[in-house]
Design a protein around this motif. Structure first.
Motif, PDB file in Angstrom:
ATOM      1  N   ARG A   1       0.850  -1.188   0.000  1.00  0.00           N
ATOM      2  CA  ARG A   1       0.000   0.000   0.000  1.00  0.00           C
ATOM      3  C   ARG A   1       0.884   1.236   0.000  1.00  0.00           C
ATOM      4  O   ARG A   1       1.650   1.461   0.933  1.00  0.00           O
ATOM      5  N   ARG A   2       0.796   2.029  -1.044  1.00  0.00           N
ATOM      6  CA  ARG A   2       1.606   3.254  -1.142  1.00  0.00           C
ATOM      7  C   ARG A   2       1.009   4.319  -0.223  1.00  0.00           C
ATOM      8  O   ARG A   2      -0.168   4.651  -0.331  1.00  0.00           O
ATOM      9  N   ILE A   3       1.833   4.858   0.696  1.00  0.00           N
ATOM     10  CA  ILE A   3       1.336   5.898   1.593  1.00  0.00           C
ATOM     11  C   ILE A   3       1.984   7.252   1.316  1.00  0.00           C
ATOM     12  O   ILE A   3       1.546   8.268   1.856  1.00  0.00           O
ATOM     13  N   ARG A   4       3.026   7.282   0.476  1.00  0.00           N
ATOM     14  CA  ARG A   4       3.551   8.555  -0.035  1.00  0.00           C
ATOM     15  C   ARG A   4       4.047   8.331  -1.449  1.00  0.00           C
ATOM     16  O   ARG A   4       4.787   7.377  -1.707  1.00  0.00           O
ATOM     17  N   ASP A   5       3.619   9.180  -2.358  1.00  0.00           N
ATOM     18  CA  ASP A   5       4.021   9.030  -3.752  1.00  0.00           C
ATOM     19  C   ASP A   5       5.516   9.262  -3.911  1.00  0.00           C
ATOM     20  O   ASP A   5       6.118  10.077  -3.202  1.00  0.00           O
TER      21      ASP A   5
ATOM     22  N   GLU B   1       9.272   7.050  -2.589  1.00  0.00           N
ATOM     23  CA  GLU B   1       7.992   6.478  -2.163  1.00  0.00           C
ATOM     24  C   GLU B   1       8.126   5.818  -0.798  1.00  0.00           C
ATOM     25  O   GLU B   1       9.166   5.250  -0.451  1.00  0.00           O
ATOM     26  N   ILE B   2       7.039   5.918  -0.028  1.00  0.00           N
ATOM     27  CA  ILE B   2       6.924   5.160   1.216  1.00  0.00           C
ATOM     28  C   ILE B   2       5.740   4.211   1.064  1.00  0.00           C
ATOM     29  O   ILE B   2       4.664   4.614   0.618  1.00  0.00           O
ATOM     30  N   ALA B   3       5.948   2.964   1.413  1.00  0.00           N
ATOM     31  CA  ALA B   3       4.903   1.950   1.257  1.00  0.00           C
ATOM     32  C   ALA B   3       4.781   1.136   2.532  1.00  0.00           C
ATOM     33  O   ALA B   3       5.761   0.944   3.266  1.00  0.00           O
ATOM     34  N   LEU B   4       3.578   0.678   2.786  1.00  0.00           N
ATOM     35  CA  LEU B   4       3.305  -0.212   3.904  1.00  0.00           C
ATOM     36  C   LEU B   4       3.024  -1.591   3.325  1.00  0.00           C
ATOM     37  O   LEU B   4       2.121  -1.747   2.498  1.00  0.00           O
ATOM     38  N   VAL B   5       3.794  -2.593   3.748  1.00  0.00           N
ATOM     39  CA  VAL B   5       3.712  -3.930   3.167  1.00  0.00           C
ATOM     40  C   VAL B   5       3.340  -4.926   4.254  1.00  0.00           C
ATOM     41  O   VAL B   5       4.028  -5.037   5.269  1.00  0.00           O
ATOM     42  N   THR B   6       2.236  -5.635   4.056  1.00  0.00           N
ATOM     43  CA  THR B   6       1.865  -6.728   4.962  1.00  0.00           C
ATOM     44  C   THR B   6       2.242  -8.035   4.286  1.00  0.00           C
ATOM     45  O   THR B   6       1.917  -8.250   3.123  1.00  0.00           O
ATOM     46  N   CYS B   7       2.921  -8.896   5.030  1.00  0.00           N
ATOM     47  CA  CYS B   7       3.545 -10.073   4.415  1.00  0.00           C
ATOM     48  C   CYS B   7       3.269 -11.334   5.232  1.00  0.00           C
ATOM     49  O   CYS B   7       3.406 -11.326   6.461  1.00  0.00           O
ATOM     50  N   PRO B   8       2.910 -12.447   4.561  1.00  0.00           N
ATOM     51  CA  PRO B   8       2.701 -13.712   5.270  1.00  0.00           C
ATOM     52  C   PRO B   8       4.047 -14.350   5.627  1.00  0.00           C
ATOM     53  O   PRO B   8       5.091 -13.988   5.068  1.00  0.00           O
ATOM     54  N   PRO B   9       4.040 -15.313   6.539  1.00  0.00           N
ATOM     55  CA  PRO B   9       5.304 -15.914   7.005  1.00  0.00           C
ATOM     56  C   PRO B   9       6.158 -16.520   5.893  1.00  0.00           C
ATOM     57  O   PRO B   9       7.390 -16.392   5.913  1.00  0.00           O
ATOM     58  N   ASP B  10       5.527 -17.196   4.907  1.00  0.00           N
ATOM     59  CA  ASP B  10       6.321 -17.890   3.894  1.00  0.00           C
ATOM     60  C   ASP B  10       7.021 -16.929   2.934  1.00  0.00           C
ATOM     61  O   ASP B  10       7.907 -17.354   2.190  1.00  0.00           O
ATOM     62  N   TYR B  11       6.647 -15.663   2.933  1.00  0.00           N
ATOM     63  CA  TYR B  11       7.358 -14.675   2.121  1.00  0.00           C
ATOM     64  C   TYR B  11       8.143 -13.691   2.995  1.00  0.00           C
ATOM     65  O   TYR B  11       8.730 -12.746   2.491  1.00  0.00           O
TER      66      TYR B  11
END
Length: 621
Positions: free
Chosen positions: A275-279, A347-357
């Motif tokens: 999710r991009r939170i700053r362009d 850019e600043i982004a928020l990344v949610t990631c599952p355990p296997d990645y």
């Protein structure tokens, strides 16, 4: 003479396009069947053409002046103009011919014979029973407006008129977050929604938070664009924006796309979200580090739980220094790198990631528990593209190739076969533009290229792609039929594919070509023998009592064995050759003669069954 040739070419008959259905209909118009009388002149000098959206009022009268149908309130209609797209919408023949002759604001009376309106044999509409389709009629048309339209849905249920062009090329899509000013009117001009003050309307694309047709139209817009989106009833789905849509045949949405936040579902299953939170700066994706690059990032790592505990922050735990790493080398978790490759500088982004990645397949920080879902806040400070080989001399090119190859070897030893293969493939692509200048350079270049091909083949073998591995080995053996390492690698691939005779021929050829490879070839032959015995033992067990089976049970047995063999084959691959560094040469090839056993002559279907199990040759046990 040249002039004569040109004249001859010009006079040559040109192949004509077949006439369209509308052109065929127009050809049937005879003089006097369609008459036009100007009632009010229009403005300007432009007239509607194919691709234009046209809005007009229509009143149909008999020659005595009796109103038959009308779109106007005062004549019993709903007050909603007719909207069509020239060249795409269905129209009666008289208007198909007459509408393109009108100016904006013009009012005209068209007198039509029956064959020009609903009495036409090929008329795309059917008139009601009480409609006088066999009479000559007057059609009063007021041309309200026409303009170029963007066709959003093929059935013309959603159209768009651009008022102000936007910036860039990127448009929102699922699951982007959108901010827009939105107002809406019915087809007859009644205002039903006005969200043009305060804060822009916010919604998530793809979650049915606005009517379907409106979302489809916004999906064609760019940032800052202003447009009118025309939506017919079949696309006016209920939503929080307009909960009640009953009774609306058509709604015109005026939309200004203020902003949208890029949200990307990296895996397509909702588990890895960026999710991009700053362009950032630049155009997406052209200015992203899509290729292997040296990247500089600040990041904060958090556990994705109620507390969102921070387990690492480069600004705190790395003395304020950013993390520098080369992409494509497995130096950061896979999900982290996938997200960064789609970021713009700044850019600043928020990344949610599952355990296997995240850290299940990567060295896990001590303060991160097993199977933890992670959230990273990442800022891409910048990146440096890899060195361009253009203009480098041969030695510099080979030095760069060696560096990349050694990186691939490290990744191979770490079990990251896809990444290793990507490194070898990268050098091979660059080698397509390298031209050695003398014999010594040519020999060094050929040896390195062969080595890279065999490294690729080793990766393919580890990935279970036996046939591709064989094809890659052939690229080496086509040039040198006695290349020892090529024979060995191909033999291993043949063995894993179940082509035992081909594998045996390659291993024997190794010994014949280079005596120093005898130990390696002997070990390979022993492994091959064990593999054959294992397959034969399984076949003996599987087909014991086969002839006692009832018809129809054989296929079921074969299916079970095939599934079992697939699993066994994958296990064997994991135990196979892992050398991705050495490359030797030797001298000749061996011929492979296939022989069909007498058993297959008496039971042909049995041969196919054995073949389906990976057993190319079988004997009666």
């Amino acid at each position: 003479m040249a002039l004569d040739e040109d004249t001859e070419q010009e006079s040559a008959p040109q192949k004509k396009k077949p006439p369209t259905d509308d052109e065929k209909r127009k050809s049937k118009i005879v003089p006097g069947s369609l008459m036009k009388a100007l009632m009010r002149p229009g403005g300007g000098d432009s007239r509607p053409s194919d691709g234009d959206q046209v809005l007009y009022h229509c009143t149909i009268r008999t020659l005595d002046g009796v109103v038959v149908e009308s779109t106007r309130f005062e004549n019993g209609g709903k007050g909603t103009p007719i909207r069509i797209v020239l060249g795409k919408s269905k129209m009666i023949l008289g208007l198909l011919e007459g509408i393109p002759t009108m100016l904006k604001g013009e009012v005209a009376m068209f007198k039509m014979k029956p064959q020009l309106h609903y009495g036409e044999d090929e008329c795309p509409f059917s008139a009601s029973d009480n409609f006088p389709k066999d009479d000559e009629l007057h059609f009063e048309i007021e041309m309200i407006d026409f303009f170029k339209a963007k066709v959003v849905s093929d059935d013309l249920g959603v159209l768009k008129k651009v008022i102000n062009e936007g910036q860039g090329w990127e448009s929102p899509r699922e699951p982007y977050e959108v901010k827009a000013w939105i107002s809406a009117k019915t087809g007859n001009g009644k205002l039903i929604l006005s969200h043009t003050q305060g804060e822009p309307h916010f919604f998530t694309f793809g979650k049915s938070e606005v009517p379907k047709g409106l979302e489809m139209g916004i999906g064609t817009m760019t940032r800052g664009e202003k447009a009118i989106i025309f939506v017919t009833s079949q696309y006016l789905t209920p939503s929080p924006l307009i909960p009640v849509i009953e009774g609306f045949e058509e709604v015109h949405f005026e939309v200004e796309l203020v902003h949208f936040i890029q949200v990307r579902d990296m895996l397509g299953d909702g588990r890895l979200i960026k999710r991009r939170i700053r362009d950032g700066k630049g155009e997406f994706p052209m200015d992203c580090p899509l290729h292997d690059s040296l990247l500089r990032v600040h990041y904060k790592g958090m556990l994705l739980n109620d507390e969102k505990r921070v387990f690492y922050d480069t600004r705190v735990d790395n003395n304020g220094q950013p993390l520098e790493f080369s992409s494509g080398e497995g130096l950061v978790p896979e999900g982290f790198e996938m997200a960064v490759r789609l970021m713009l500088p700044g850019e600043i982004a928020l990344v949610t990631c599952p355990p296997d990645y995240a850290y299940d397949k990567f060295p896990r920080p001590a303060n991160v528990p097993e199977a933890a879902h992670i959230e990273w806040e990442i800022e891409l400070l910048g990146f440096e593209m890899p060195k361009d080989w253009t203009g480098l001399n041969f030695k510099s090119i080979m030095d760069e190739a060696e560096k990349i190859r050694h990186t691939g070897n490290r990744l191979f030893k770490e079990g990251k076969f896809e990444l290793a293969k990507a490194k070898y493939d990268k050098v091979l692509r660059e080698f397509n533009h390298v031209n050695p200048q003398d014999d010594d350079e040519g020999k060094e270049f050929a040896n390195t290229r062969n080595l890279l091909h065999l490294n690729v083949a080793a990766c393919q073998l580890k990935l279970g792609e036996c046939r591709k591995s064989i094809e890659t080995c052939n690229k080496v053996l086509d040039a040198n039929r006695a290349h020892v390492k090529g024979l060995y690698r191909r033999g291993m691939a043949y063995m894993e594919a179940g082509d035992f005779e081909e594998a045996r021929a390659d291993f024997k050829m190794m010994m014949k070509s280079d005596k120093s490879s005898e130990a390696e070839a002997t070990a390979a032959l022993l492994k091959l023998q064990q593999k054959e015995q294992e397959v034969e033992r399984k076949a003996r067990k599987q087909f014991k009592g086969l002839f006692d089976k009832k018809p129809g049970e054989i296929a079921e047995v074969g299916d079970r064995e095939e599934d079992h063999n697939t699993g066994e084959k994958q296990n064997n691959i994991d135990k196979g050759d892992s050398d991705a560094e050495n490359s030797d040469e030797s001298h000749e090839d061996a011929a492979d003669a296939r022989q069909m056993g007498w058993f297959s002559h008496f039971w042909p279907t049995g041969r196919r069954l054995f073949s389906g199990l990976g057993l190319q040759r079988c004997t009666i046990l």
